[in-house]
Design a protein around this motif. Structure first.
Motif, PDB file in Angstrom:
ATOM      1  N   ALA A   1       0.856  -1.183   0.000  1.00 59.99           N
ATOM      2  CA  ALA A   1       0.000   0.000   0.000  1.00 59.99           C
ATOM      3  C   ALA A   1       0.892   1.233   0.000  1.00 59.99           C
ATOM      4  CB  ALA A   1      -0.920   0.000   1.219  1.00 59.99           C
ATOM      5  N   LEU A   2       0.772   2.027  -1.043  1.00 60.34           N
ATOM      6  CA  LEU A   2       1.617   3.212  -1.193  1.00 60.34           C
ATOM      7  C   LEU A   2       0.759   4.447  -0.994  1.00 60.34           C
ATOM      8  CD1 LEU A   2       4.558   3.970  -1.917  1.00 60.34           C
ATOM      9  CD2 LEU A   2       3.809   4.154  -4.300  1.00 60.34           C
ATOM     10  N   ASP A   3       0.952   5.120   0.135  1.00 63.90           N
ATOM     11  CA  ASP A   3       0.179   6.318   0.447  1.00 63.90           C
ATOM     12  C   ASP A   3       0.937   7.122   1.498  1.00 63.90           C
ATOM     13  OD1 ASP A   3      -1.621   8.289   1.212  1.00 63.90           O
ATOM     14  OD2 ASP A   3      -3.361   6.982   1.013  1.00 63.90           O
ATOM     15  N   PRO A   4       1.700   8.127   1.083  1.00 66.77           N
ATOM     16  CA  PRO A   4       2.495   8.905   2.039  1.00 66.77           C
ATOM     17  C   PRO A   4       1.657   9.725   3.008  1.00 66.77           C
ATOM     18  CG  PRO A   4       2.590   9.886  -0.143  1.00 66.77           C
ATOM     19  CD  PRO A   4       1.905   8.564  -0.298  1.00 66.77           C
ATOM     20  N   HIS A   5       0.375   9.888   2.698  1.00 67.80           N
ATOM     21  CA  HIS A   5      -0.501  10.698   3.557  1.00 67.80           C
ATOM     22  C   HIS A   5      -1.379   9.833   4.477  1.00 67.80           C
ATOM     23  CE1 HIS A   5       0.756  14.052   1.088  1.00 67.80           C
ATOM     24  NE2 HIS A   5       0.320  13.426   0.007  1.00 67.80           N
ATOM     25  N   LEU A   6      -1.070   8.564   4.568  1.00 64.03           N
ATOM     26  CA  LEU A   6      -1.868   7.662   5.386  1.00 64.03           C
ATOM     27  C   LEU A   6      -1.698   8.006   6.873  1.00 64.03           C
ATOM     28  CD1 LEU A   6      -3.657   5.166   4.765  1.00 64.03           C
ATOM     29  CD2 LEU A   6      -1.674   3.746   5.298  1.00 64.03           C
ATOM     30  N   PRO A   7      -2.811   8.180   7.612  1.00 63.27           N
ATOM     31  CA  PRO A   7      -2.704   8.464   9.051  1.00 63.27           C
ATOM     32  C   PRO A   7      -1.985   7.332   9.783  1.00 63.27           C
ATOM     33  CG  PRO A   7      -4.942   8.861   8.266  1.00 63.27           C
ATOM     34  CD  PRO A   7      -4.205   8.178   7.147  1.00 63.27           C
ATOM     35  N   PRO A   8      -1.260   7.653  10.852  1.00 61.73           N
ATOM     36  CA  PRO A   8      -0.478   6.635  11.566  1.00 61.73           C
ATOM     37  C   PRO A   8      -1.295   5.433  12.014  1.00 61.73           C
ATOM     38  CG  PRO A   8       0.130   8.829  12.307  1.00 61.73           C
ATOM     39  CD  PRO A   8      -1.050   8.999  11.417  1.00 61.73           C
ATOM     40  N   GLU A   9      -2.525   5.677  12.478  1.00 65.34           N
ATOM     41  CA  GLU A   9      -3.342   4.564  12.973  1.00 65.34           C
ATOM     42  C   GLU A   9      -3.744   3.636  11.825  1.00 65.34           C
ATOM     43  OE1 GLU A   9      -6.064   8.215  12.550  1.00 65.34           O
ATOM     44  OE2 GLU A   9      -4.034   7.748  13.230  1.00 65.34           O
ATOM     45  N   ALA A  10      -4.038   4.219  10.668  1.00 62.48           N
ATOM     46  CA  ALA A  10      -4.383   3.395   9.510  1.00 62.48           C
ATOM     47  C   ALA A  10      -3.170   2.623   9.019  1.00 62.48           C
ATOM     48  CB  ALA A  10      -4.933   4.279   8.386  1.00 62.48           C
ATOM     49  N   SER A  11      -2.024   3.274   9.035  1.00 63.28           N
ATOM     50  CA  SER A  11      -0.782   2.600   8.632  1.00 63.28           C
ATOM     51  C   SER A  11      -0.479   1.425   9.549  1.00 63.28           C
ATOM     52  CB  SER A  11       0.382   3.594   8.645  1.00 63.28           C
ATOM     53  OG  SER A  11       1.592   2.960   8.323  1.00 63.28           O
ATOM     54  N   ALA A  12      -0.665   1.640  10.852  1.00 62.80           N
ATOM     55  CA  ALA A  12      -0.402   0.578  11.829  1.00 62.80           C
ATOM     56  C   ALA A  12      -1.348  -0.601  11.636  1.00 62.80           C
ATOM     57  CB  ALA A  12      -0.525   1.131  13.242  1.00 62.80           C
ATOM     58  N   ALA A  13      -2.613  -0.308  11.311  1.00 65.70           N
ATOM     59  CA  ALA A  13      -3.599  -1.378  11.109  1.00 65.70           C
ATOM     60  C   ALA A  13      -3.236  -2.231   9.894  1.00 65.70           C
ATOM     61  CB  ALA A  13      -4.990  -0.775  10.941  1.00 65.70           C
ATOM     62  N   LEU A  14      -2.794  -1.583   8.825  1.00 65.37           N
ATOM     63  CA  LEU A  14      -2.394  -2.328   7.628  1.00 65.37           C
ATOM     64  C   LEU A  14      -1.149  -3.170   7.906  1.00 65.37           C
ATOM     65  CD1 LEU A  14      -2.910   0.315   4.788  1.00 65.37           C
ATOM     66  CD2 LEU A  14      -4.376  -1.620   5.373  1.00 65.37           C
ATOM     67  N   THR A  15      -0.219  -2.607   8.658  1.00 68.61           N
ATOM     68  CA  THR A  15       0.996  -3.347   8.990  1.00 68.61           C
ATOM     69  C   THR A  15       0.670  -4.584   9.822  1.00 68.61           C
ATOM     70  OG1 THR A  15       2.308  -1.313   8.931  1.00 68.61           O
ATOM     71  CG2 THR A  15       3.260  -3.194  10.103  1.00 68.61           C
TER      72      THR A  15
ATOM     73  N   VAL B   1       3.426  -1.324   4.017  1.00 68.13           N
ATOM     74  CA  VAL B   1       2.977   0.053   3.854  1.00 68.13           C
ATOM     75  C   VAL B   1       4.144   0.912   3.384  1.00 68.13           C
ATOM     76  CG1 VAL B   1       1.980   2.053   5.016  1.00 68.13           C
ATOM     77  CG2 VAL B   1       1.225  -0.250   5.636  1.00 68.13           C
ATOM     78  N   ASN B   2       3.923   1.650   2.304  1.00 65.90           N
ATOM     79  CA  ASN B   2       4.968   2.482   1.691  1.00 65.90           C
ATOM     80  C   ASN B   2       6.277   1.702   1.563  1.00 65.90           C
ATOM     81  OD1 ASN B   2       3.283   4.787   1.432  1.00 65.90           O
ATOM     82  ND2 ASN B   2       3.625   5.282   3.596  1.00 65.90           N
ATOM     83  N   PRO B   3       6.210   0.559   0.861  1.00 68.07           N
ATOM     84  CA  PRO B   3       7.400  -0.288   0.753  1.00 68.07           C
ATOM     85  C   PRO B   3       8.485   0.359  -0.103  1.00 68.07           C
ATOM     86  CG  PRO B   3       5.712  -1.041  -0.747  1.00 68.07           C
ATOM     87  CD  PRO B   3       5.079   0.047   0.078  1.00 68.07           C
ATOM     88  N   ASP B   4       9.683  -0.142   0.047  1.00 71.88           N
ATOM     89  CA  ASP B   4      10.783   0.269  -0.827  1.00 71.88           C
ATOM     90  C   ASP B   4      10.489  -0.284  -2.215  1.00 71.88           C
ATOM     91  OD1 ASP B   4      13.097   0.851  -2.140  1.00 71.88           O
ATOM     92  OD2 ASP B   4      14.377  -0.515  -0.982  1.00 71.88           O
TER      93      ASP B   4
END
Length: 275
Positions: A39-53, A59-62
């Motif tokens: 999932a590539l989204d630099p504007h993803l809120p921290p809580e949403a990023s943590a849930a996906l992880t 999340v925002n992989p290399d």
């Protein structure tokens, strides 16, 4: 269910906002392997990023190490397309499928930012996708293979029904009817509640009646095989209260011409945005 939904490789979701997240949730429920998803989204809120992880999604992989995806789903805002495509275009291989749910962006406009002969599906979902009851209109370009179309259909169907159209010009009509359509229904709820207040109901009670009526009628329509016209007739007794109301709604200047004007206005605006 792991592995039940197999698209033949990795999937990169570009944009994990409301619609992108709703689709991702549907894919995971169908058994798409989260280890194959980025999932590539630099504007993803921290809580949403943590849930996906936590779900096992990168999340925002290399991107240098992500590899060539089988599918890239473009779920970004249209105005972000040019910058975002510069980032992901180098990932595309000869068998990568792009699925776009960007409003107003044509296949030709998307293709101009990607390698030549890229397979592209342009799709228009709607917000009921968030509860698994959406409908998506989709159109493929000439480079989409039958296997890629099947993969796109499975991914889009994860949040509801899918209708394939042959002419991309019809996507503007799809946008006007179903893409924008939920807003028309919500406005009907507002109008019905306001009319209830005019008739003497307390505002909060009128809204509860209006919401429940629209939700229940929608579910009845969903579960019934009868045409909408038949369901309408089943509610309408000759000379009764419903007939009195329908005499207003079905008049020459009633609901049908009003909705037609609304849909045509939306279709026109969709065309303007596309150009």
């Amino acid at each position: 269910m792991a592995g039940k939904l197999d698209i033949g490789g990795k999937l990169l979701l570009l944009g994990a906002g409301k619609m992108g997240s709703a689709m991702l949730e549907g894919w995971l429920k169908l058994g798409l392997d989260p280890a194959e998803v980025g999932a590539l989204d630099p504007h993803l809120p921290p809580e949403a990023s943590a849930a996906l992880t936590r779900a096992g999604i990168a999340v925002n992989p290399d991107l240098a190490g992500f590899g060539t995806p089988a599918v890239v789903l473009l779920a970004i805002k249209p105005q972000m397309m040019l910058a975002a495509m510069k980032t992901v275009a180098p990932l595309f291989g000869s068998h990568t499928l792009a699925i776009s749910i960007m409003a107003g962006k044509t296949i030709a406009g998307i293709a101009a930012e990607l390698p030549a002969n890229t397979a592209i599906v342009r799709a228009m979902p709607n917000t009921p996708a968030a509860v698994g009851r959406g409908i998506t209109g989709a159109v493929p370009n000439a480079f989409v293979t039958p296997a890629q179309k099947a993969a796109a259909d499975a991914l889009l169907r994860s949040t509801g029904a899918v209708e394939w159209v042959e002419d991309e010009a019809l996507i503007d009509a799809v946008t006007a009817v179903s893409g924008s359509g939920p807003a028309y229904v919500f406005n009907l709820v507002e109008a019905l509640a306001a009319a209830g207040v005019k008739a003497g109901l307390p505002a909060d009670m009128a809204m509860r009646f209006a919401r429940a009526t629209i939700v229940g009628s929608g579910e009845l329509l969903h579960q019934s095989d009868l045409p909408a016209a038949t369901l309408r007739q089943n509610v309408t007794s000759p000379g009764g209260t419903t007939a009195a109301a329908l005499a207003v709604l079905m008049a020459e200047d009633g609901l049908t011409p009003l909705v037609e004007r609304a849909v045509l206005a939306a279709q026109k605006r969709a065309g303007e945005l596309a150009s």
